[in-house]
Design a protein around this motif. Sequence first.
Motif, PDB file in Angstrom:
ATOM      1  N   ARG A  37       3.405  22.585 -41.823  1.00 58.69           N
ATOM      2  CA  ARG A  37       3.975  23.253 -40.510  1.00 58.69           C
ATOM      3  C   ARG A  37       4.876  22.237 -40.068  1.00 58.69           C
ATOM      4  O   ARG A  37       4.381  20.795 -39.565  1.00 58.69           O
ATOM      5  N   ILE A  38       6.074  22.376 -39.823  1.00 58.84           N
ATOM      6  CA  ILE A  38       7.041  21.351 -39.255  1.00 58.84           C
ATOM      7  C   ILE A  38       7.840  21.786 -38.123  1.00 58.84           C
ATOM      8  O   ILE A  38       7.771  23.244 -37.895  1.00 58.84           O
ATOM      9  N   LEU A  39       8.635  21.385 -37.172  1.00 58.92           N
ATOM     10  CA  LEU A  39       9.645  21.675 -36.486  1.00 58.92           C
ATOM     11  C   LEU A  39      10.911  21.085 -36.706  1.00 58.92           C
ATOM     12  O   LEU A  39      11.040  20.007 -36.749  1.00 58.92           O
ATOM     13  N   LYS A  40      11.605  22.278 -37.120  1.00 59.06           N
ATOM     14  CA  LYS A  40      13.078  21.864 -37.808  1.00 59.06           C
ATOM     15  C   LYS A  40      13.997  21.781 -36.567  1.00 59.06           C
ATOM     16  O   LYS A  40      14.074  22.755 -35.536  1.00 59.06           O
ATOM     17  N   VAL A  41      14.766  20.639 -36.389  1.00 60.03           N
ATOM     18  CA  VAL A  41      15.790  20.577 -35.385  1.00 60.03           C
ATOM     19  C   VAL A  41      17.308  20.551 -35.907  1.00 60.03           C
ATOM     20  O   VAL A  41      17.550  19.356 -36.667  1.00 60.03           O
ATOM     21  N   GLU A  42      18.064  21.326 -35.720  1.00 59.33           N
ATOM     22  CA  GLU A  42      19.400  21.353 -35.982  1.00 59.33           C
ATOM     23  C   GLU A  42      20.571  21.189 -34.980  1.00 59.33           C
ATOM     24  O   GLU A  42      20.051  21.445 -33.900  1.00 59.33           O
ATOM     25  N   PRO A  62      20.516  17.406 -39.443  1.00 61.00           N
ATOM     26  CA  PRO A  62      19.337  18.025 -39.246  1.00 61.00           C
ATOM     27  C   PRO A  62      18.197  17.024 -39.431  1.00 61.00           C
ATOM     28  O   PRO A  62      18.107  16.196 -40.024  1.00 61.00           O
ATOM     29  N   PHE A  63      17.042  17.233 -38.575  1.00 67.62           N
ATOM     30  CA  PHE A  63      15.989  16.603 -38.900  1.00 67.62           C
ATOM     31  C   PHE A  63      14.699  17.403 -38.609  1.00 67.62           C
ATOM     32  O   PHE A  63      14.728  18.633 -38.285  1.00 67.62           O
ATOM     33  N   PHE A  64      13.463  16.932 -39.048  1.00 68.65           N
ATOM     34  CA  PHE A  64      12.362  17.859 -38.759  1.00 68.65           C
ATOM     35  C   PHE A  64      11.150  16.692 -38.109  1.00 68.65           C
ATOM     36  O   PHE A  64      11.356  15.541 -38.496  1.00 68.65           O
TER      37      PHE A  64
END
Length: 119
Positions: A2-7, A70-72
């Motif tokens: 489980r990740i949190l994707k940040v675009e 993008p990063f996560f």
Amino acid sequence: MRILKVEPGERPYEKEIENTLRDVQKEVGGGLFQPVYIGDGIVLCCNEESKLNGMEPNRWLGDFDIVCGPFFLVGDDGCGEFVSLTDEQVRECMERFGEPDLFSGEEPELEPQAEIYFF
């Protein structure tokens, strides 16, 4: 895991990915990735060459740098392995990165920094 994707320009969202090099690279736009330990067992994974490749500014990282592309965010098991974020870590990351940052494009932090090596 489980990740949190940040675009860039978007609110973060939860996502499930496999803990493989291929999936990690895919989530940061391909190529080399850089893990940045931001505390509380949380790792920010971004594209190591994002500024060189001209990726769009995404979020401020502290007062002195900008993460581009993008990063996560993912958990760290304390031994250097990525693990799923806990509910508390997701809440903490949403608090810190939940709202997109605005950029003029003129920020000096957007310039790639040359590596300095001492011999």
